[in-house]
Design a protein around this motif. Structure first.
Motif, PDB file in Angstrom:
ATOM      1  N   ALA A 147       0.763  -1.304  -0.058  1.00 32.84           N
ATOM      2  CA  ALA A 147      -0.069  -0.014  -0.050  1.00 32.84           C
ATOM      3  C   ALA A 147       0.822   1.460   0.115  1.00 32.84           C
ATOM      4  CB  ALA A 147      -1.065   0.063   1.215  1.00 32.84           C
ATOM      5  N   ASP A 148       1.978   1.376   0.819  1.00 27.12           N
ATOM      6  CA  ASP A 148       2.596   2.482   1.036  1.00 27.12           C
ATOM      7  C   ASP A 148       3.368   2.739  -0.361  1.00 27.12           C
ATOM      8  OD1 ASP A 148       1.746   3.026   3.446  1.00 27.12           O
ATOM      9  OD2 ASP A 148       3.636   2.214   4.401  1.00 27.12           O
ATOM     10  N   ALA A 149       3.737   2.111  -0.963  1.00 29.13           N
ATOM     11  CA  ALA A 149       4.607   2.002  -2.043  1.00 29.13           C
ATOM     12  C   ALA A 149       3.712   2.308  -3.285  1.00 29.13           C
ATOM     13  CB  ALA A 149       5.645   0.841  -2.748  1.00 29.13           C
ATOM     14  N   VAL A 150       2.499   1.999  -3.496  1.00 28.93           N
ATOM     15  CA  VAL A 150       1.444   2.262  -4.282  1.00 28.93           C
ATOM     16  C   VAL A 150       0.997   3.879  -4.257  1.00 28.93           C
ATOM     17  CG1 VAL A 150      -0.708   1.918  -5.308  1.00 28.93           C
ATOM     18  CG2 VAL A 150       0.808   0.060  -4.777  1.00 28.93           C
ATOM     19  N   LEU A 151       0.795   4.142  -2.765  1.00 28.83           N
ATOM     20  CA  LEU A 151       0.246   5.468  -2.803  1.00 28.83           C
ATOM     21  C   LEU A 151       1.459   6.350  -3.189  1.00 28.83           C
ATOM     22  CD1 LEU A 151      -2.408   6.725  -1.382  1.00 28.83           C
ATOM     23  CD2 LEU A 151      -2.250   3.919  -1.191  1.00 28.83           C
ATOM     24  N   GLU A 152       2.867   6.289  -3.109  1.00 29.62           N
ATOM     25  CA  GLU A 152       3.891   7.048  -3.450  1.00 29.62           C
ATOM     26  C   GLU A 152       3.541   7.186  -4.945  1.00 29.62           C
ATOM     27  OE1 GLU A 152       7.497   5.660  -2.341  1.00 29.62           O
ATOM     28  OE2 GLU A 152       6.936   6.278  -0.145  1.00 29.62           O
ATOM     29  N   ARG A 153       3.083   6.380  -5.715  1.00 31.65           N
ATOM     30  CA  ARG A 153       2.904   6.313  -7.052  1.00 31.65           C
ATOM     31  C   ARG A 153       1.571   7.226  -7.490  1.00 31.65           C
ATOM     32  NH1 ARG A 153       5.763   2.161 -10.690  1.00 31.65           N
ATOM     33  NH2 ARG A 153       7.368   1.308  -9.420  1.00 31.65           N
ATOM     34  N   TRP A 154       0.508   6.893  -6.866  1.00 39.55           N
ATOM     35  CA  TRP A 154      -0.427   7.412  -7.010  1.00 39.55           C
ATOM     36  C   TRP A 154      -0.648   8.959  -6.705  1.00 39.55           C
ATOM     37  CZ3 TRP A 154      -5.071   3.967  -4.626  1.00 39.55           C
ATOM     38  CH2 TRP A 154      -5.211   2.827  -5.436  1.00 39.55           C
ATOM     39  N   PHE A 155      -0.150   9.426  -5.615  1.00 39.67           N
ATOM     40  CA  PHE A 155      -0.144  10.723  -5.317  1.00 39.67           C
ATOM     41  C   PHE A 155       0.950  11.604  -5.146  1.00 39.67           C
ATOM     42  CE2 PHE A 155      -4.006   8.597  -3.486  1.00 39.67           C
ATOM     43  CZ  PHE A 155      -4.991   9.102  -4.673  1.00 39.67           C
ATOM     44  N   ALA A 156       1.076  12.990  -5.294  1.00 33.31           N
ATOM     45  CA  ALA A 156       2.040  13.788  -5.143  1.00 33.31           C
ATOM     46  C   ALA A 156       2.188  13.874  -3.549  1.00 33.31           C
ATOM     47  CB  ALA A 156       1.921  15.166  -5.643  1.00 33.31           C
TER      48      ALA A 156
END
Length: 263
Positions: A147-156
Protein backbone atom coordinates in the motif's frame (compact mmCIF):
# COMPACT_ATOMS: atom_id res chain seq x y z
CA UNK A 1 -26.99 -0.87 -7.58
CA UNK A 2 -26.63 -2.26 -11.10
CA UNK A 3 -25.05 -5.63 -11.91
CA UNK A 4 -24.58 -6.92 -15.46
CA UNK A 5 -24.39 -10.72 -15.71
CA UNK A 6 -21.72 -11.40 -18.34
CA UNK A 7 -20.23 -14.64 -19.62
CA UNK A 8 -17.16 -14.44 -17.38
CA UNK A 9 -18.05 -11.99 -14.64
CA UNK A 10 -20.76 -10.03 -12.88
CA UNK A 11 -19.93 -6.39 -13.45
CA UNK A 12 -21.09 -3.53 -11.23
CA UNK A 13 -21.87 -0.38 -13.20
CA UNK A 14 -23.35 3.05 -12.71
CA UNK A 15 -24.80 5.64 -15.07
CA UNK A 16 -25.18 9.35 -14.34
CA UNK A 17 -26.42 12.31 -16.34
CA UNK A 18 -28.88 12.22 -19.22
CA UNK A 19 -29.66 8.66 -20.41
CA UNK A 20 -30.58 10.08 -23.83
CA UNK A 21 -27.34 12.02 -24.21
CA UNK A 22 -24.13 11.06 -25.96
CA UNK A 23 -22.22 8.46 -23.95
CA UNK A 24 -18.90 8.82 -22.17
CA UNK A 25 -17.48 5.61 -20.66
CA UNK A 26 -14.95 5.80 -17.82
CA UNK A 27 -12.58 2.92 -16.95
CA UNK A 28 -10.62 3.02 -13.70
CA UNK A 29 -7.14 2.01 -12.65
CA UNK A 30 -5.67 -0.99 -10.89
CA UNK A 31 -6.70 -1.09 -7.24
CA UNK A 32 -9.57 1.41 -7.53
CA UNK A 33 -13.28 1.21 -8.19
CA UNK A 34 -15.66 3.44 -10.13
CA UNK A 35 -15.54 6.09 -7.38
CA UNK A 36 -12.23 7.11 -8.95
CA UNK A 37 -14.29 9.30 -11.29
CA UNK A 38 -16.63 10.93 -8.75
CA UNK A 39 -15.04 14.38 -8.90
CA UNK A 40 -14.84 14.41 -12.70
CA UNK A 41 -18.41 13.19 -13.17
CA UNK A 42 -19.60 15.96 -10.86
CA UNK A 43 -17.79 18.50 -13.02
CA UNK A 44 -19.15 17.30 -16.38
CA UNK A 45 -22.67 16.36 -15.28
CA UNK A 46 -24.15 19.59 -16.64
CA UNK A 47 -23.26 18.83 -20.25
CA UNK A 48 -26.27 16.60 -20.92
CA UNK A 49 -24.13 13.50 -21.35
CA UNK A 50 -24.74 9.85 -20.45
CA UNK A 51 -21.85 9.04 -18.08
CA UNK A 52 -21.14 5.33 -17.62
CA UNK A 53 -18.71 3.84 -15.08
CA UNK A 54 -17.98 0.27 -14.05
CA UNK A 55 -15.87 -1.86 -11.74
CA UNK A 56 -13.71 -4.22 -13.80
CA UNK A 57 -13.65 -7.83 -12.69
CA UNK A 58 -11.92 -8.42 -9.38
CA UNK A 59 -12.54 -4.85 -8.23
CA UNK A 60 -15.22 -2.93 -6.35
CA UNK A 61 -18.58 -4.69 -6.33
CA UNK A 62 -17.89 -6.80 -9.41
CA UNK A 63 -17.24 -10.52 -9.09
CA UNK A 64 -13.73 -11.84 -8.62
CA UNK A 65 -12.78 -14.83 -10.71
CA UNK A 66 -9.46 -16.65 -10.10
CA UNK A 67 -6.29 -15.09 -11.50
CA UNK A 68 -4.72 -14.74 -13.97
CA UNK A 69 -6.74 -12.45 -16.23
CA UNK A 70 -5.86 -11.28 -19.71
CA UNK A 71 -6.36 -7.82 -21.15
CA UNK A 72 -8.48 -9.46 -23.86
CA UNK A 73 -10.82 -10.87 -21.21
CA UNK A 74 -11.17 -7.45 -19.57
CA UNK A 75 -11.97 -5.90 -22.95
CA UNK A 76 -14.53 -8.64 -23.65
CA UNK A 77 -16.18 -7.79 -20.31
CA UNK A 78 -16.35 -4.17 -21.43
CA UNK A 79 -17.77 -5.07 -24.83
CA UNK A 80 -20.48 -7.23 -23.28
CA UNK A 81 -21.38 -4.54 -20.75
CA UNK A 82 -21.71 -1.93 -23.48
CA UNK A 83 -23.85 -4.35 -25.50
CA UNK A 84 -26.19 -4.79 -22.52
CA UNK A 85 -26.36 -1.02 -22.03
CA UNK A 86 -26.94 -0.55 -25.78
CA UNK A 87 -23.98 1.81 -26.06
CA UNK A 88 -23.13 1.78 -29.75
CA UNK A 89 -20.93 4.88 -29.78
CA UNK A 90 -18.96 6.61 -27.04
CA UNK A 91 -15.95 8.61 -26.00
CA UNK A 92 -13.87 6.27 -23.84
CA UNK A 93 -11.89 7.73 -20.92
CA UNK A 94 -9.43 5.26 -19.44
CA UNK A 95 -6.82 5.65 -16.72
CA UNK A 96 -3.87 3.25 -16.29
CA UNK A 97 -5.16 -0.28 -17.03
CA UNK A 98 -8.43 1.44 -17.95
CA UNK A 99 -6.50 3.23 -20.69
CA UNK A 100 -5.10 -0.09 -21.90
CA UNK A 101 -8.65 -1.45 -22.03
CA UNK A 102 -9.65 1.63 -24.04
CA UNK A 103 -6.81 1.21 -26.52
CA UNK A 104 -7.61 -2.43 -27.24
CA UNK A 105 -11.36 -1.78 -27.34
CA UNK A 106 -10.83 0.98 -29.90
CA UNK A 107 -8.71 -1.39 -31.99
CA UNK A 108 -11.26 -4.20 -31.83
CA UNK A 109 -14.36 -2.03 -32.25
CA UNK A 110 -13.43 1.22 -34.00
CA UNK A 111 -17.07 1.87 -34.85
CA UNK A 112 -17.93 1.99 -31.14
CA UNK A 113 -15.13 4.25 -29.85
CA UNK A 114 -15.29 7.62 -31.60
CA UNK A 115 -12.63 9.30 -29.43
CA UNK A 116 -10.24 8.21 -26.70
CA UNK A 117 -8.82 9.84 -23.58
CA UNK A 118 -5.67 8.08 -22.37
CA UNK A 119 -4.82 9.17 -18.83
CA UNK A 120 -1.64 7.98 -17.11
CA UNK A 121 -1.37 4.89 -19.26
CA UNK A 122 0.80 3.38 -21.98
CA UNK A 123 0.95 0.64 -24.60
CA UNK A 124 3.23 -1.28 -22.22
CA UNK A 125 3.39 -0.64 -18.49
CA UNK A 126 6.41 -1.97 -16.64
CA UNK A 127 8.28 -5.23 -17.11
CA UNK A 128 6.92 -8.71 -16.29
CA UNK A 129 9.56 -9.23 -13.58
CA UNK A 130 8.35 -6.14 -11.71
CA UNK A 131 4.74 -7.34 -11.79
CA UNK A 132 5.73 -10.82 -10.68
CA UNK A 133 7.65 -9.38 -7.74
CA UNK A 134 4.56 -7.42 -6.68
CA UNK A 135 2.38 -10.50 -7.06
CA UNK A 136 4.70 -12.59 -4.89
CA UNK A 137 4.68 -9.92 -2.19
CA UNK A 138 0.88 -9.83 -2.16
CA UNK A 139 0.66 -13.62 -2.06
CA UNK A 140 3.02 -13.71 0.90
CA UNK A 141 1.88 -10.69 2.91
CA UNK A 142 -1.41 -9.39 1.59
CA UNK A 143 -2.51 -6.13 -0.01
CA UNK A 144 -1.40 -3.98 2.92
CA UNK A 145 2.23 -4.89 2.19
CA UNK A 146 2.23 -2.89 -1.07
CA UNK A 147 0.00 0.00 0.00
CA UNK A 148 2.63 2.59 0.96
CA UNK A 149 4.64 2.04 -2.22
CA UNK A 150 1.52 2.26 -4.38
CA UNK A 151 0.34 5.47 -2.70
CA UNK A 152 3.72 7.05 -3.52
CA UNK A 153 3.03 6.30 -7.17
CA UNK A 154 -0.59 7.40 -7.05
CA UNK A 155 -0.24 10.82 -5.42
CA UNK A 156 2.13 13.73 -5.06
CA UNK A 157 3.52 14.18 -1.55
CA UNK A 158 1.20 17.02 -0.51
CA UNK A 159 -1.91 14.97 -1.27
CA UNK A 160 -0.48 11.93 0.51
CA UNK A 161 -0.36 14.00 3.70
CA UNK A 162 -4.08 14.82 3.50
CA UNK A 163 -6.81 12.85 5.30
CA UNK A 164 -8.41 12.07 1.94
CA UNK A 165 -5.47 9.89 0.95
CA UNK A 166 -6.40 7.48 3.75
CA UNK A 167 -9.64 6.66 1.95
CA UNK A 168 -7.74 5.75 -1.18
CA UNK A 169 -5.38 3.57 0.84
CA UNK A 170 -8.39 1.75 2.27
CA UNK A 171 -9.85 1.31 -1.22
CA UNK A 172 -6.58 -0.25 -2.36
CA UNK A 173 -6.14 -2.60 0.59
CA UNK A 174 -9.78 -3.75 0.42
CA UNK A 175 -9.43 -4.71 -3.24
CA UNK A 176 -9.54 -8.51 -3.44
CA UNK A 177 -5.98 -9.79 -3.72
CA UNK A 178 -7.04 -12.27 -6.41
CA UNK A 179 -8.61 -9.52 -8.50
CA UNK A 180 -5.62 -7.23 -8.12
CA UNK A 181 -3.22 -10.04 -9.00
CA UNK A 182 -5.36 -11.05 -11.98
CA UNK A 183 -5.11 -7.54 -13.40
CA UNK A 184 -1.37 -7.41 -12.67
CA UNK A 185 -1.02 -10.52 -14.83
CA UNK A 186 -3.05 -8.85 -17.59
CA UNK A 187 -0.82 -5.76 -17.58
CA UNK A 188 2.39 -7.80 -17.43
CA UNK A 189 1.47 -9.73 -20.58
CA UNK A 190 0.25 -6.74 -22.61
CA UNK A 191 2.08 -4.81 -25.31
CA UNK A 192 -0.32 -2.77 -27.42
CA UNK A 193 2.28 -0.99 -29.57
CA UNK A 194 1.20 -2.57 -32.85
CA UNK A 195 -2.56 -2.18 -32.44
CA UNK A 196 -2.45 1.32 -30.95
CA UNK A 197 -0.15 2.49 -33.76
CA UNK A 198 -2.93 1.64 -36.22
CA UNK A 199 -5.67 3.62 -34.47
CA UNK A 200 -7.33 6.40 -36.44
CA UNK A 201 -9.40 8.47 -34.02
CA UNK A 202 -9.05 11.60 -31.89
CA UNK A 203 -6.91 10.98 -28.81
CA UNK A 204 -6.22 13.17 -25.80
CA UNK A 205 -3.34 12.02 -23.61
CA UNK A 206 -3.10 13.20 -20.00
CA UNK A 207 -0.07 12.76 -17.76
CA UNK A 208 0.85 13.77 -14.21
CA UNK A 209 4.09 15.59 -13.46
CA UNK A 210 4.67 13.46 -10.34
CA UNK A 211 3.43 10.13 -11.70
CA UNK A 212 5.90 7.38 -10.79
CA UNK A 213 3.76 4.58 -12.27
CA UNK A 214 3.29 5.97 -15.79
CA UNK A 215 5.65 8.93 -16.19
CA UNK A 216 4.49 11.68 -18.52
CA UNK A 217 7.10 10.82 -21.16
CA UNK A 218 5.62 7.31 -21.38
CA UNK A 219 2.09 8.64 -21.74
CA UNK A 220 3.23 11.17 -24.35
CA UNK A 221 5.02 8.46 -26.35
CA UNK A 222 1.86 6.35 -26.38
CA UNK A 223 -0.32 9.28 -27.39
CA UNK A 224 2.12 10.20 -30.18
CA UNK A 225 1.56 6.79 -31.81
CA UNK A 226 -1.83 8.07 -33.02
CA UNK A 227 -1.69 10.76 -35.67
CA UNK A 228 -3.29 14.07 -34.74
CA UNK A 229 -3.35 13.28 -31.02
CA UNK A 230 -2.84 15.86 -28.26
CA UNK A 231 -1.03 15.52 -24.94
CA UNK A 232 -1.21 17.60 -21.75
CA UNK A 233 0.62 17.28 -18.44
CA UNK A 234 -1.04 18.18 -15.14
CA UNK A 235 1.31 19.73 -12.61
CA UNK A 236 1.45 18.56 -8.99
CA UNK A 237 -0.35 15.33 -9.81
CA UNK A 238 0.67 11.70 -9.62
CA UNK A 239 -0.95 8.66 -11.21
CA UNK A 240 -4.54 9.70 -10.43
CA UNK A 241 -4.86 13.35 -11.52
CA UNK A 242 -8.64 13.07 -11.71
CA UNK A 243 -8.51 12.75 -7.89
CA UNK A 244 -5.73 15.23 -7.07
CA UNK A 245 -6.47 17.92 -9.66
CA UNK A 246 -10.09 17.36 -10.77
CA UNK A 247 -10.65 20.96 -11.90
CA UNK A 248 -7.61 20.85 -14.15
CA UNK A 249 -8.46 17.36 -15.39
CA UNK A 250 -12.02 18.40 -16.24
CA UNK A 251 -10.67 21.59 -17.80
CA UNK A 252 -8.88 19.46 -20.40
CA UNK A 253 -11.63 16.85 -20.73
CA UNK A 254 -14.62 19.15 -21.26
CA UNK A 255 -13.33 20.89 -24.42
CA UNK A 256 -12.39 17.49 -25.86
CA UNK A 257 -15.89 16.15 -25.19
CA UNK A 258 -17.51 19.26 -26.63
CA UNK A 259 -15.40 18.98 -29.76
CA UNK A 260 -16.10 15.32 -30.43
CA UNK A 261 -19.61 14.90 -29.01
CA UNK A 262 -20.90 18.28 -30.21
CA UNK A 263 -22.36 19.27 -26.85
Amino acid sequence: MNIARLDGADIHWRADGDPTGATVVFANSLGTDLRLWDKVVNRVSGLGLHLVRFDKRGHGLSSCSPAPYSLEALVQDTEQLLDILEVRSCVFVGLSIGGMIGQLLASRQPERVKALVLSNTAVKMGEPAMWQSRILKIRANGMDSIADAVLERWFAERFRQSPESLGWRHMLTRTPAEGYIGCCEAIAAADLTASTSELELPVLGIGGSDDLASPSDLVRATTDLVGGSRFVEIEKAGHLPCVEQPDVFAGHLVPFLKEHLHV
